[in-house]
Design a protein around this motif. Structure first.
Motif, PDB file in Angstrom:
ATOM      1  N   SER A 197       3.752  -5.769  -9.676  1.00  0.00           N
ATOM      2  CA  SER A 197       3.887  -4.329  -9.483  1.00  0.00           C
ATOM      3  C   SER A 197       4.961  -4.050  -8.446  1.00  0.00           C
ATOM      4  CB  SER A 197       2.579  -3.719  -8.975  1.00  0.00           C
ATOM      5  OG  SER A 197       1.572  -3.817  -9.951  1.00  0.00           O
ATOM      6  N   VAL A 198       5.541  -2.852  -8.535  1.00  0.00           N
ATOM      7  CA  VAL A 198       6.435  -2.410  -7.472  1.00  0.00           C
ATOM      8  C   VAL A 198       5.726  -1.287  -6.720  1.00  0.00           C
ATOM      9  CG1 VAL A 198       8.693  -1.474  -6.884  1.00  0.00           C
ATOM     10  CG2 VAL A 198       8.459  -2.985  -8.860  1.00  0.00           C
ATOM     11  N   PHE A 199       5.491  -1.503  -5.424  1.00  0.00           N
ATOM     12  CA  PHE A 199       4.868  -0.476  -4.595  1.00  0.00           C
ATOM     13  C   PHE A 199       5.958   0.433  -4.041  1.00  0.00           C
ATOM     14  CE2 PHE A 199       1.702  -4.037  -3.989  1.00  0.00           C
ATOM     15  CZ  PHE A 199       0.823  -3.512  -4.921  1.00  0.00           C
ATOM     16  N   TYR A 229       8.731  -2.215  -2.945  1.00  0.00           N
ATOM     17  CA  TYR A 229       8.313  -3.559  -2.552  1.00  0.00           C
ATOM     18  C   TYR A 229       7.574  -4.197  -3.710  1.00  0.00           C
ATOM     19  CZ  TYR A 229       6.208  -7.283   0.251  1.00  0.00           C
ATOM     20  OH  TYR A 229       5.827  -8.493   0.747  1.00  0.00           O
ATOM     21  N   GLU A 230       8.135  -5.303  -4.186  1.00  0.00           N
ATOM     22  CA  GLU A 230       7.552  -5.930  -5.375  1.00  0.00           C
ATOM     23  C   GLU A 230       6.493  -6.959  -4.972  1.00  0.00           C
ATOM     24  OE1 GLU A 230      10.470  -7.050  -8.172  1.00  0.00           O
ATOM     25  OE2 GLU A 230       9.012  -7.714  -9.651  1.00  0.00           O
ATOM     26  N   TYR A 231       5.354  -6.865  -5.624  1.00  0.00           N
ATOM     27  CA  TYR A 231       4.273  -7.790  -5.299  1.00  0.00           C
ATOM     28  C   TYR A 231       3.360  -7.950  -6.508  1.00  0.00           C
ATOM     29  CZ  TYR A 231       0.151  -9.685  -2.913  1.00  0.00           C
ATOM     30  OH  TYR A 231      -0.896 -10.459  -2.538  1.00  0.00           O
ATOM     31  N   ASN A 232       3.213  -9.175  -6.963  1.00  0.00           N
ATOM     32  CA  ASN A 232       2.209  -9.467  -7.980  1.00  0.00           C
ATOM     33  C   ASN A 232       2.332  -8.633  -9.255  1.00  0.00           C
ATOM     34  OD1 ASN A 232       0.280 -11.360  -8.228  1.00  0.00           O
ATOM     35  ND2 ASN A 232      -1.226 -10.382  -6.883  1.00  0.00           N
ATOM     36  N   SER A 237       6.589  -3.971 -12.480  1.00  0.00           N
ATOM     37  CA  SER A 237       7.818  -4.726 -12.221  1.00  0.00           C
ATOM     38  C   SER A 237       8.770  -4.579 -13.388  1.00  0.00           C
ATOM     39  CB  SER A 237       7.505  -6.208 -12.031  1.00  0.00           C
ATOM     40  OG  SER A 237       6.958  -6.412 -10.768  1.00  0.00           O
ATOM     41  N   VAL A 265       3.194   3.578  -7.461  1.00  0.00           N
ATOM     42  CA  VAL A 265       3.365   2.248  -8.045  1.00  0.00           C
ATOM     43  C   VAL A 265       4.062   2.347  -9.400  1.00  0.00           C
ATOM     44  CG1 VAL A 265       1.091   2.240  -9.186  1.00  0.00           C
ATOM     45  CG2 VAL A 265       2.121   0.063  -8.465  1.00  0.00           C
TER      46      VAL A 265
END
Ligand code: CO
Ligand code: CO
Ligand code: CO
Length: 299
Positions: A13-15, A8-11, A111, A108
């Motif tokens: 970073s990819v979690f 899950y990409e957010y800000n 991206s 983590v």
């Protein structure tokens, strides 16, 4: 067969989220905990990430397993998590006739750095980082044919984190990466071929395996999952000159196996140099071609 970890990409970073749990593969509870933790962490490394936190997932019957045994399982897992620089935050236990233990892991990666199974390209070379065949050995341990101490190399490899292997795949810009677990070498290679829309060729003569795995496979002692794995890939597989035990070995359902990744041929020198620097064991077992499915050759 899905991706190794949910991403899950957010800000920026990819979690990465993953969960995996296994039945006992060895008799020693501490080792089982540590191996299961290494196995659960592996999917994070296979996707190019670093693990941060984990939750334990535990199924056990308190009439069969004492709390001392459970403590040992958790001690094994916590030690392995510490080695991975990740933290156990909690967990959940249910009553279960057959013991199971594993981790849900959160990790983590930056991206754009996510490693996936769908990028293998014609001309890539195919590498693996651990020998195959531990599923056959853990079956032999369960059946009382051997003990942990008889297969130290296989135990060490199951305990070995794929952190350095993941760093290697990341730094050489692997086109595709996954880890070898329950579906066996053939099953995971098939997955990469299918998702990437290419054909993968494995040279059996270059595939590393444990002597005892070959011995037991020849004697007909192997997990049923090996046959299931083989039957699953069979419609897409071509091979000649391979004996049944060799195909069983390639289909061996593995716990905490190595990484499998593909790198453009031009990168070969870098791959070997960096593997040496990072002290990652590495075998070049095949290559990628245009087409679809799998082929196993023997030279
Ligand atoms: Co995986
Ligand atoms: Co998994
Ligand atoms: Co709970």
């Amino acid at each position: 067969m899905g991706d190794d970890a949910g991403a899950y990409e957010y800000n920026g970073s990819v979690f990465l989220h993953t969960v995996d749990f296994i039945t006992p593969v060895v008799n020693d509870p501490y080792l089982w905990g540590a191996i299961s933790a290494a196995n659960s962490l592996s999917d994070i490394y296979a996707t190019g990430g670093v693990p941060l936190t984990a939750l334990a997932v535990l199924g056990f019957n308190h009439c069969q397993l004492s709390s001392d045994i459970l403590k040992e399982v958790l001690r094994g897992a916590t030690d392995k998590l510490r080695e991975a620089k990740a933290v156990l935050l909690g967990g959940h236990t249910i009553d279960d006739q057959e013991p199971k233990f594993g981790l849900a892991v959160f990790g983590v990666c930056p991206s754009g750095k996510l490693l996936t199974q769908n990028g293998a390209k014609p001309g890539d070379l195919l590498y693996i980082t651990k020998p195959v065949g531990v599923g056959i050995l853990t079956k032999a341990i369960k059946e009382g044919k051997i003990e942990e101490k008889d297969v130290p190399e296989a135990i060490q490899n199951m305990l070995l984190l794929n952190d350095k292997a993941g760093e290697l795949a990341l730094r050489v810009n692997a086109n595709a990466c996954t880890d070898i677990t329950g579906f066996g070498l053939l099953g995971h290679v098939y997955n990469v071929a299918k998702k990437s829309g290419v054909k993968l060729i494995i040279n059996f003569s270059r595939v590393p395996f444990y002597e005892q795995s070959a011995y037991f496979a020849k004697m007909g002692i192997y997990p049923k999952g090996a046959v299931d794995n083989f039957n699953f890939v069979k419609p897409s597989l071509s091979f000649s000159d391979l004996e049944r035990w060799e195909l069983i070995l390639l289909s061996d359902p593995t716990t905490s196996g190595g990484l499998l990744f593909t790198v453009p041929k031009e990168g070969e020198r870098d791959v070997l140099a960096l593997a040496k620097e990072l002290k990652v064991s590495l075998w070049h077992i095949g290559w990628v071609e245009e087409g679809e499915g799998l082929e196993v050759i023997k030279t």
